[in-house]
Write an enzyme that holds these catalytic residues in place. Sequence first.
Site, short mmCIF file in Angstrom:
data_model
loop_
_atom_site.label_atom_id
_atom_site.label_comp_id
_atom_site.label_asym_id
_atom_site.label_seq_id
_atom_site.Cartn_x
_atom_site.Cartn_y
_atom_site.Cartn_z
CB ALA A 147 -4.18 -1.14 -17.25
CG HIS A 148 -1.16 1.82 -16.50
ND1 HIS A 148 -0.03 1.08 -16.74
CD2 HIS A 148 -1.78 1.97 -17.70
CE1 HIS A 148 0.04 0.78 -18.03
NE2 HIS A 148 -1.01 1.30 -18.63
CG LEU A 149 -2.64 -0.50 -9.67
CD1 LEU A 149 -2.33 -1.50 -8.57
CD2 LEU A 149 -4.13 -0.22 -9.75
CG HIS A 150 -1.17 6.16 -11.78
ND1 HIS A 150 -1.99 5.38 -12.55
CD2 HIS A 150 -0.12 6.48 -12.57
CE1 HIS A 150 -1.46 5.24 -13.75
NE2 HIS A 150 -0.33 5.90 -13.79
#
Length: 211
Positions: free
Chosen positions: A142-145
């Site tokens: 869901a969250h790209l870092h």
Amino acid sequence: MDEEVRWYKGPPSLALSEHWNNTDEGKDFFGGYAFMSQGPLPMAWATTQSVGRGLWGQKLLDEMEKYNHQAGLKIVGETLPQERNQVTLADEKDGYGLPIPRITYSFCDNDRRLIDHSIRYMTQVMECAGAREIWPQMEDTAHLHGTARMGDDPRTSVVDADCRSWDIRNLWICDGSVFPMVGGVNPSLTIQAIACRTGDRIREMAKRGDL
């Protein structure tokens, strides 16, 4: 669920627990995760069914008939930094003749133990809530870092503690890409805090004439 849920009503992720962020008892992994309710809209859910479960045609239509009775849980989990996870330049060029990035990423053993633990636990929660036909979706993010990690050494990081690029001194980066690792919570507030902090640092540098 036997009764209607209608999980599209209201924003998702509003019912959540950080139990596994706050305790180490019963864990076989380092780190933690938050688990929360889901609420995908019909089109997103249809895509999940077709891509995630391989349902097409009449089988997909039959599954979508259950939409108002479906419920789900998901996690935001902490993953550990790995040196092998990196961004390099590929031989292939883009439309401007520049090398395109090659992103190499995989879960480590600890990450997989965290995921397996969360699947077992959330399955138990759903069973206690009266759910039937429970199935896991394992491959999802869901969250790209990362890719422009913060650090104190230009050899191993992209930006310094002020989110200022080591190589391009009039460039600051203040989004999720500067995270050296991923925490077990939604990153939005942290990203906002980093952006505000970076703005303050730029203003301070400007006052001192350091830009």
